[in-house]
Design a protein around this motif. Structure first.
Motif, PDB file in Angstrom:
ATOM      1  N   LEU A   1      25.218  88.641  73.739  1.00  0.00           N
ATOM      2  CA  LEU A   1      24.330  88.312  72.630  1.00  0.00           C
ATOM      3  C   LEU A   1      24.050  86.810  72.578  1.00  0.00           C
ATOM      4  CD1 LEU A   1      22.827  88.975  69.995  1.00  0.00           C
ATOM      5  CD2 LEU A   1      25.028  88.750  68.806  1.00  0.00           C
ATOM      6  N   TYR A   2      25.104  85.990  72.700  1.00  0.00           N
ATOM      7  CA  TYR A   2      24.934  84.541  72.640  1.00  0.00           C
ATOM      8  C   TYR A   2      24.027  84.045  73.764  1.00  0.00           C
ATOM      9  CZ  TYR A   2      28.743  84.255  69.214  1.00  0.00           C
ATOM     10  OH  TYR A   2      29.514  84.382  68.093  1.00  0.00           O
ATOM     11  N   SER A   3      24.206  84.617  74.957  1.00  0.00           N
ATOM     12  CA  SER A   3      23.359  84.211  76.087  1.00  0.00           C
ATOM     13  C   SER A   3      21.906  84.570  75.833  1.00  0.00           C
ATOM     14  CB  SER A   3      23.855  84.866  77.376  1.00  0.00           C
ATOM     15  OG  SER A   3      25.163  84.422  77.703  1.00  0.00           O
ATOM     16  N   ALA A   4      21.681  85.756  75.252  1.00  0.00           N
ATOM     17  CA  ALA A   4      20.312  86.180  74.967  1.00  0.00           C
ATOM     18  C   ALA A   4      19.668  85.285  73.917  1.00  0.00           C
ATOM     19  CB  ALA A   4      20.309  87.635  74.488  1.00  0.00           C
ATOM     20  N   LEU A   5      20.465  84.745  73.007  1.00  0.00           N
ATOM     21  CA  LEU A   5      19.936  83.869  71.962  1.00  0.00           C
ATOM     22  C   LEU A   5      19.650  82.457  72.475  1.00  0.00           C
ATOM     23  CD1 LEU A   5      22.178  84.926  68.931  1.00  0.00           C
ATOM     24  CD2 LEU A   5      19.785  85.528  69.341  1.00  0.00           C
ATOM     25  N   GLY A   6      20.254  82.093  73.631  1.00  0.00           N
ATOM     26  CA  GLY A   6      19.955  80.777  74.198  1.00  0.00           C
ATOM     27  C   GLY A   6      21.155  79.882  74.396  1.00  0.00           C
ATOM     28  N   ARG A   7      22.382  80.426  74.280  1.00  0.00           N
ATOM     29  CA  ARG A   7      23.551  79.597  74.530  1.00  0.00           C
ATOM     30  C   ARG A   7      23.713  79.354  76.024  1.00  0.00           C
ATOM     31  NH1 ARG A   7      29.718  81.585  73.667  1.00  0.00           N
ATOM     32  NH2 ARG A   7      29.182  82.606  75.641  1.00  0.00           N
ATOM     33  N   PRO A   8      24.099  78.136  76.445  1.00  0.00           N
ATOM     34  CA  PRO A   8      24.320  77.890  77.878  1.00  0.00           C
ATOM     35  C   PRO A   8      25.465  78.747  78.415  1.00  0.00           C
ATOM     36  CG  PRO A   8      24.159  75.821  76.650  1.00  0.00           C
ATOM     37  CD  PRO A   8      24.266  76.915  75.630  1.00  0.00           C
TER      38      PRO A   8
ATOM     39  N   LEU B   1      31.164  78.984  68.944  1.00  0.00           N
ATOM     40  CA  LEU B   1      30.367  79.482  67.827  1.00  0.00           C
ATOM     41  C   LEU B   1      29.058  80.121  68.262  1.00  0.00           C
ATOM     42  CD1 LEU B   1      30.897  76.501  65.353  1.00  0.00           C
ATOM     43  CD2 LEU B   1      31.909  78.781  65.195  1.00  0.00           C
ATOM     44  N   GLY B   2      28.742  80.007  69.559  1.00  0.00           N
ATOM     45  CA  GLY B   2      27.528  80.630  70.073  1.00  0.00           C
ATOM     46  C   GLY B   2      26.263  79.866  69.759  1.00  0.00           C
ATOM     47  N   LEU B   3      26.362  78.564  69.533  1.00  0.00           N
ATOM     48  CA  LEU B   3      25.178  77.776  69.194  1.00  0.00           C
ATOM     49  C   LEU B   3      24.273  77.593  70.410  1.00  0.00           C
ATOM     50  CD1 LEU B   3      26.692  74.995  66.903  1.00  0.00           C
ATOM     51  CD2 LEU B   3      25.866  77.270  66.291  1.00  0.00           C
ATOM     52  N   THR B   4      22.990  77.559  70.168  1.00  0.00           N
ATOM     53  CA  THR B   4      22.041  77.329  71.246  1.00  0.00           C
ATOM     54  C   THR B   4      21.981  75.839  71.575  1.00  0.00           C
ATOM     55  OG1 THR B   4      20.149  76.989  69.779  1.00  0.00           O
ATOM     56  CG2 THR B   4      20.679  79.258  70.391  1.00  0.00           C
ATOM     57  N   ALA B   5      21.356  75.516  72.705  1.00  0.00           N
ATOM     58  CA  ALA B   5      21.227  74.113  73.109  1.00  0.00           C
ATOM     59  C   ALA B   5      20.429  73.329  72.075  1.00  0.00           C
ATOM     60  CB  ALA B   5      20.563  74.032  74.480  1.00  0.00           C
ATOM     61  N   GLU B   6      19.374  73.927  71.532  1.00  0.00           N
ATOM     62  CA  GLU B   6      18.556  73.244  70.529  1.00  0.00           C
ATOM     63  C   GLU B   6      19.347  72.997  69.245  1.00  0.00           C
ATOM     64  OE1 GLU B   6      17.717  75.887  72.208  1.00  0.00           O
ATOM     65  OE2 GLU B   6      16.099  75.137  73.514  1.00  0.00           O
ATOM     66  N   GLN B   7      20.152  73.968  68.847  1.00  0.00           N
ATOM     67  CA  GLN B   7      20.960  73.798  67.635  1.00  0.00           C
ATOM     68  C   GLN B   7      21.981  72.668  67.800  1.00  0.00           C
ATOM     69  OE1 GLN B   7      22.425  77.817  67.397  1.00  0.00           O
ATOM     70  NE2 GLN B   7      20.936  78.401  65.830  1.00  0.00           N
ATOM     71  N   VAL B   8      22.626  72.614  68.949  1.00  0.00           N
ATOM     72  CA  VAL B   8      23.635  71.579  69.191  1.00  0.00           C
ATOM     73  C   VAL B   8      22.994  70.200  69.221  1.00  0.00           C
ATOM     74  CG1 VAL B   8      25.253  70.680  70.902  1.00  0.00           C
ATOM     75  CG2 VAL B   8      25.226  73.118  70.361  1.00  0.00           C
ATOM     76  N   ALA B   9      21.873  70.069  69.888  1.00  0.00           N
ATOM     77  CA  ALA B   9      21.177  68.778  69.951  1.00  0.00           C
ATOM     78  C   ALA B   9      20.755  68.324  68.554  1.00  0.00           C
ATOM     79  CB  ALA B   9      19.969  68.868  70.871  1.00  0.00           C
ATOM     80  N   GLY B  10      20.226  69.238  67.755  1.00  0.00           N
ATOM     81  CA  GLY B  10      19.804  68.882  66.408  1.00  0.00           C
ATOM     82  C   GLY B  10      20.970  68.513  65.511  1.00  0.00           C
ATOM     83  N   LEU B  11      22.067  69.257  65.625  1.00  0.00           N
ATOM     84  CA  LEU B  11      23.248  68.969  64.817  1.00  0.00           C
ATOM     85  C   LEU B  11      23.836  67.610  65.174  1.00  0.00           C
ATOM     86  CD1 LEU B  11      25.214  70.098  62.692  1.00  0.00           C
ATOM     87  CD2 LEU B  11      26.537  71.085  64.568  1.00  0.00           C
ATOM     88  N   TYR B  12      23.903  67.321  66.464  1.00  0.00           N
ATOM     89  CA  TYR B  12      24.445  66.043  66.928  1.00  0.00           C
ATOM     90  C   TYR B  12      23.567  64.885  66.454  1.00  0.00           C
ATOM     91  CZ  TYR B  12      26.054  62.506  70.287  1.00  0.00           C
ATOM     92  OH  TYR B  12      26.538  61.360  70.872  1.00  0.00           O
TER      93      TYR B  12
END
Length: 279
Positions: A83-90, A124-135
């Motif tokens: 599921l996480y991979s399908a959502l966009g997690r590396p 936590l299964g965060l996507t690359a975009e979510q991690v970049a924005g959070l950082y």
């Protein structure tokens, strides 16, 4: 053939007492006769509606193509990773790319902290975009908070120092040196570290307290073992002390006083020392 009793549509052949709940436009549900349900208008006959119902029953429990079931609980790690991979997690924590942020002079991001951030995001299964924005949101916030705390600390230190200057005036440097040496004598580096880390050493009341006990713990201002002698320790001071009868007169020689002089030489001239050879 009499056609007056033939219903206009097949839905009207359904018993009137068959009812079903239906959502109105305002979102509320109401009970209506089944034959008036708008879905039945999609079928031209009762046979077509029954076939569609049988087909829908066959699909129940099957996973449609492209559908990923949301995992329940903590046991199905494989399904959760899918599921996480399908959502966009590396595929791994190192796959996250953090945006470049200009840091103030003196700041640097520790590698362990960056790796910990990425590992937590991966779990936590965060996507690359979510991690970049959070950082990009969080890091400047941390820096601003640190700047604010540092400014408050500097203001406190300056305010407390001004209160000391108002009382001790020209003797303030001497008093500060005495307080430092007293703290070292009482607790060593551990106490100094505690005073610095808790900011207790910035308060005038704490500094005054150590300065007051300094004469009791420093043995005439020369007890501190190799640190904090400050302005009181000099070659001239040691020469003056060697003229004291407690040092040079065999009849009045004081072992503790001699020991204090030796410590002074060891402080000024670390390493091998022969008394009297360096003055």
């Amino acid at each position: 053939m009499n056609t007056q009793n033939i219903p206009q549509n097949w839905q009207q052949t359904l018993p009137a007492e068959w009812t079903i709940k239906n959502a109105r436009e305002d979102g509320r549900e109401e009970e209506i006769p089944l034959r008036e349900h708008p879905t039945l208008k999609n079928y031209t006959s009762k046979d077509e509606a029954v076939k569609a119902l049988v087909h829908a029953q066959r699909l129940l429990g099957k996973t449609p193509e492209g559908y990923i079931r949301v995992p329940e609980g903590q046991g199905d790690d494989e399904q959760r990773n899918t599921l996480y991979s399908a959502l966009g997690r590396p595929d791994h924590p190192e796959g996250y790319t953090l945006p470049d942020i200009d840091l103030p002079d003196g700041y640097e991001m520790q590698e362990d902290m960056i790796n910990g951030f990425k590992n937590a995001a991966f779990r936590l299964g965060l996507t690359a975009e979510q991690v970049a924005g959070l950082y990009q949101w969080f890091l400047p916030l941390v820096i601003d908070t640190h700047h604010t705390m540092q400014a408050e600390t500097n203001q406190l230190r300056e305010r407390e120092l001004e209160s000391l200057r108002a009382v001790h005036r020209g003797r303030t440097p001497h008093m500060l040196d005495s307080a430092l040496r007293a703290a070292e004598a009482l607790g060593g580096k551990e106490l100094i570290h505690a005073l610095d880390s808790t900011r207790a050493g910035d308060h005038a009341a704490v500094i005054n307290a150590f300065a007051k006990v300094a004469p009791l713990v420093l043995e005439s201002g020369m007890r501190s073992p190799g640190q904090g002698w400050g302005e009181e320790l000099s070659r001239e001071k040691l020469r003056e002390m060697m003229q004291d009868p407690r040092y040079h007169d065999p009849n009045k020689r004081d072992p503790e006083y001699v020991k204090t002089v030796r410590k002074g030489f060891e402080t000024l001239y670390p390493g091998d020392y022969i008394p009297g050879s360096r003055l």
